[in-house]
Write a protein that holds these residues in place. Sequence first.
Motif, PDB file in Angstrom:
ATOM      1  N   ASN A 280       8.282  33.050  -2.463  1.00 20.43           N
ATOM      2  CA  ASN A 280       8.172  32.760  -3.889  1.00 20.43           C
ATOM      3  C   ASN A 280       8.436  33.980  -4.758  1.00 20.43           C
ATOM      4  O   ASN A 280       8.422  33.887  -5.984  1.00 20.43           O
ATOM      5  CB  ASN A 280       6.789  32.181  -4.211  1.00 20.43           C
ATOM      6  CG  ASN A 280       5.664  33.161  -3.920  1.00 20.43           C
ATOM      7  OD1 ASN A 280       5.711  33.892  -2.941  1.00 20.43           O
ATOM      8  ND2 ASN A 280       4.649  33.169  -4.764  1.00 20.43           N
TER       9      ASN A 280
ATOM     10  N   HIS B  88       6.696  23.174  -6.560  1.00 20.67           N
ATOM     11  CA  HIS B  88       7.776  22.230  -6.244  1.00 20.67           C
ATOM     12  C   HIS B  88       7.888  22.036  -4.735  1.00 20.67           C
ATOM     13  O   HIS B  88       8.051  20.921  -4.256  1.00 20.67           O
ATOM     14  CB  HIS B  88       9.105  22.764  -6.797  1.00 20.67           C
ATOM     15  CG  HIS B  88       9.269  22.553  -8.264  1.00 20.67           C
ATOM     16  ND1 HIS B  88      10.329  21.860  -8.813  1.00 20.67           N
ATOM     17  CD2 HIS B  88       8.506  22.934  -9.319  1.00 20.67           C
ATOM     18  CE1 HIS B  88      10.219  21.837 -10.127  1.00 20.67           C
ATOM     19  NE2 HIS B  88       9.125  22.489 -10.457  1.00 20.67           N
ATOM     20  N   ARG B  89       7.817  23.131  -3.997  1.00 20.68           N
ATOM     21  CA  ARG B  89       7.939  23.057  -2.539  1.00 20.68           C
ATOM     22  C   ARG B  89       6.802  22.230  -1.937  1.00 20.68           C
ATOM     23  O   ARG B  89       7.012  21.442  -0.993  1.00 20.68           O
ATOM     24  CB  ARG B  89       7.932  24.480  -1.964  1.00 20.68           C
ATOM     25  CG  ARG B  89       8.216  24.557  -0.464  1.00 20.68           C
ATOM     26  CD  ARG B  89       9.629  24.155  -0.153  1.00 20.68           C
ATOM     27  NE  ARG B  89       9.877  24.184   1.260  1.00 20.68           N
ATOM     28  CZ  ARG B  89      10.411  25.225   1.919  1.00 20.68           C
ATOM     29  NH1 ARG B  89      10.755  26.306   1.239  1.00 20.68           N
ATOM     30  NH2 ARG B  89      10.612  25.181   3.199  1.00 20.68           N
ATOM     31  N   HIS B  90       5.605  22.393  -2.479  1.00 21.26           N
ATOM     32  CA  HIS B  90       4.446  21.658  -1.979  1.00 21.26           C
ATOM     33  C   HIS B  90       4.616  20.151  -2.194  1.00 21.26           C
ATOM     34  O   HIS B  90       4.228  19.352  -1.332  1.00 21.26           O
ATOM     35  CB  HIS B  90       3.180  22.148  -2.689  1.00 21.26           C
ATOM     36  CG  HIS B  90       1.933  21.453  -2.247  1.00 21.26           C
ATOM     37  ND1 HIS B  90       1.341  21.683  -1.020  1.00 21.26           N
ATOM     38  CD2 HIS B  90       1.165  20.517  -2.878  1.00 21.26           C
ATOM     39  CE1 HIS B  90       0.271  20.915  -0.900  1.00 21.26           C
ATOM     40  NE2 HIS B  90       0.129  20.201  -2.004  1.00 21.26           N
TER      41      HIS B  90
ATOM     42  N   ILE C 205       7.549  18.500  -2.499  1.00 20.75           N
ATOM     43  CA  ILE C 205       8.725  17.980  -1.800  1.00 20.75           C
ATOM     44  C   ILE C 205       8.548  17.952  -0.285  1.00 20.75           C
ATOM     45  O   ILE C 205       9.081  17.074   0.397  1.00 20.75           O
ATOM     46  CB  ILE C 205       9.968  18.823  -2.184  1.00 20.75           C
ATOM     47  CG1 ILE C 205      10.296  18.616  -3.659  1.00 20.75           C
ATOM     48  CG2 ILE C 205      11.177  18.452  -1.326  1.00 20.75           C
ATOM     49  CD1 ILE C 205      11.359  19.554  -4.179  1.00 20.75           C
ATOM     50  N   ASN C 206       7.791  18.899   0.269  1.00 24.17           N
ATOM     51  CA  ASN C 206       7.665  19.017   1.727  1.00 24.17           C
ATOM     52  C   ASN C 206       7.345  17.712   2.461  1.00 24.17           C
ATOM     53  O   ASN C 206       7.950  17.421   3.495  1.00 24.17           O
ATOM     54  CB  ASN C 206       6.611  20.077   2.071  1.00 24.17           C
ATOM     55  CG  ASN C 206       7.221  21.458   2.232  1.00 24.17           C
ATOM     56  OD1 ASN C 206       8.434  21.612   2.295  1.00 24.17           O
ATOM     57  ND2 ASN C 206       6.375  22.471   2.259  1.00 24.17           N
ATOM     58  N   PRO C 207       6.379  16.901   1.984  1.00 21.38           N
ATOM     59  CA  PRO C 207       6.057  15.665   2.718  1.00 21.38           C
ATOM     60  C   PRO C 207       7.234  14.712   2.887  1.00 21.38           C
ATOM     61  O   PRO C 207       7.280  13.944   3.846  1.00 21.38           O
ATOM     62  CB  PRO C 207       4.953  15.023   1.857  1.00 21.38           C
ATOM     63  CG  PRO C 207       4.338  16.157   1.115  1.00 21.38           C
ATOM     64  CD  PRO C 207       5.457  17.105   0.845  1.00 21.38           C
TER      65      PRO C 207
ATOM     66  N   PHE D 265      10.086  15.416   3.806  1.00 20.20           N
ATOM     67  CA  PHE D 265      10.955  15.844   4.904  1.00 20.20           C
ATOM     68  C   PHE D 265      10.170  16.085   6.192  1.00 20.20           C
ATOM     69  O   PHE D 265      10.639  16.782   7.081  1.00 20.20           O
ATOM     70  CB  PHE D 265      11.711  17.112   4.493  1.00 20.20           C
ATOM     71  CG  PHE D 265      12.610  16.913   3.320  1.00 20.20           C
ATOM     72  CD1 PHE D 265      13.861  16.344   3.470  1.00 20.20           C
ATOM     73  CD2 PHE D 265      12.194  17.258   2.041  1.00 20.20           C
ATOM     74  CE1 PHE D 265      14.683  16.139   2.377  1.00 20.20           C
ATOM     75  CE2 PHE D 265      13.016  17.055   0.937  1.00 20.20           C
ATOM     76  CZ  PHE D 265      14.256  16.494   1.111  1.00 20.20           C
ATOM     77  N   SER D 266       8.987  15.494   6.283  1.00 21.10           N
ATOM     78  CA  SER D 266       8.210  15.592   7.523  1.00 21.10           C
ATOM     79  C   SER D 266       8.852  14.696   8.584  1.00 21.10           C
ATOM     80  O   SER D 266       9.523  13.707   8.251  1.00 21.10           O
ATOM     81  CB  SER D 266       6.769  15.157   7.268  1.00 21.10           C
ATOM     82  OG  SER D 266       6.729  13.786   6.917  1.00 21.10           O
TER      83      SER D 266
ATOM     84  N   TYR E 142       7.704  10.299  -3.606  1.00 20.35           N
ATOM     85  CA  TYR E 142       6.961  11.527  -3.330  1.00 20.35           C
ATOM     86  C   TYR E 142       6.912  12.434  -4.558  1.00 20.35           C
ATOM     87  O   TYR E 142       5.896  13.082  -4.829  1.00 20.35           O
ATOM     88  CB  TYR E 142       7.606  12.281  -2.159  1.00 20.35           C
ATOM     89  CG  TYR E 142       7.344  11.646  -0.821  1.00 20.35           C
ATOM     90  CD1 TYR E 142       6.154  11.880  -0.137  1.00 20.35           C
ATOM     91  CD2 TYR E 142       8.284  10.805  -0.240  1.00 20.35           C
ATOM     92  CE1 TYR E 142       5.911  11.291   1.094  1.00 20.35           C
ATOM     93  CE2 TYR E 142       8.049  10.214   0.991  1.00 20.35           C
ATOM     94  CZ  TYR E 142       6.861  10.453   1.649  1.00 20.35           C
ATOM     95  OH  TYR E 142       6.616   9.861   2.869  1.00 20.35           O
TER      96      TYR E 142
ATOM     97  N   GLU F  94      14.863  17.690  -9.712  1.00 15.93           N
ATOM     98  CA  GLU F  94      14.756  17.692  -8.251  1.00 15.93           C
ATOM     99  C   GLU F  94      15.652  16.627  -7.626  1.00 15.93           C
ATOM    100  O   GLU F  94      16.209  16.827  -6.547  1.00 15.93           O
ATOM    101  CB  GLU F  94      13.303  17.477  -7.813  1.00 15.93           C
ATOM    102  CG  GLU F  94      12.383  18.659  -8.078  1.00 15.93           C
ATOM    103  CD  GLU F  94      12.822  19.942  -7.390  1.00 15.93           C
ATOM    104  OE1 GLU F  94      13.717  19.906  -6.524  1.00 15.93           O
ATOM    105  OE2 GLU F  94      12.275  20.992  -7.734  1.00 15.93           O
TER     106      GLU F  94
END
Length: 334
Positions: A126, A157-159, A161-163, A165-166, A291, A306
């Motif tokens: 970051n 933003h990363r937090h 979006i991450n789910p 792409f699990s 999401y 996004e």
Amino acid sequence: MGLSEGYFRSVMVGLVLYLLLRLILSCWILPILVYRKIRKNGFGGPTPRFPLGNVTEMKVDTKIINNVASSSLAISHNIHPIVFPYFARWQKSYGEVFVYWLGKEPFLYIAEPEFLKKMSSRVHGNKWGKPNVFKHDRKPMFGSGLVMVEGDDWVRHRHVINPAFSPPTLKAMASLILEPATKMLERWTTLINSGKLEMDVEKEISSMTGEIIARATFGLRNEKGSEVFEKLRAMQFTLFNSNRYVGVPFSHWICPKKNLEAKKLGKEIDQLLWSIIKDWDGSHHRYLVGYLMEGEKLSAREIVDECNTFFFGAHETTAMALTWTLLLLAIYPC
């Protein structure tokens, strides 16, 4: 009257001199000072010629390699010297880490994994800076999406979006990928059986990946998703055809028509995305937009940006990788 005219002329001359000095300071003096500081810290690289930096060299190398490639029928999997001849040449001269210049903006070229690993261990993700020149030139494309935000905004933003792409989420999207791919292969089979032995594979795969991304973002039957994709592709071609002088002062005035066209497309895309978000009823949780909207951690503007980022980031890389894979399989069938 004469005194007033003399005063006015003095003010105008002073203003012109001030603007001229600001221009010289911005386009030549400050970049030279930055260049010397970079060299002092041990980074080599091609010598820039301000205010264009190394852009002229890059254009010359590209023109030469295009002429050579167009006259040769040989196909090689070593694509780097063909697509980026200037990087290949500089890498031989300055090593795997060097600085090159787009206009008055320096960029660090890294082809050494260990160097990047060392930098990443000392600087958190970051804290990595994002070039302001790209934030401006690519704003219609990415807005304030993940690839442009920094610091705490990047973490937030990363937090969010991450789910999306699990592994379980991606596995649930397998049907979204399978159907367009199957349709494409069936279309190829029909064309071959009808006697047509040539087809534009890149165009076919680009269309297929675009459909997959539209479905993964907005759902199976959202026609607006496909319309967004078509407009994003148009914007992509418009921006990359016009912004060939990134980092050069006043470069946005070189192709004003193209830049205005990109902004117009950007507004149309925003309106389409706004309408999709407005109509979202919470039933599409397993799609990207679900999401992004969960928990109200992102504003509506950030969600739109996004979605744009996901379209551009996921489409081009996937389409090119698949096209290149098929080319390699054709070259080395055994």
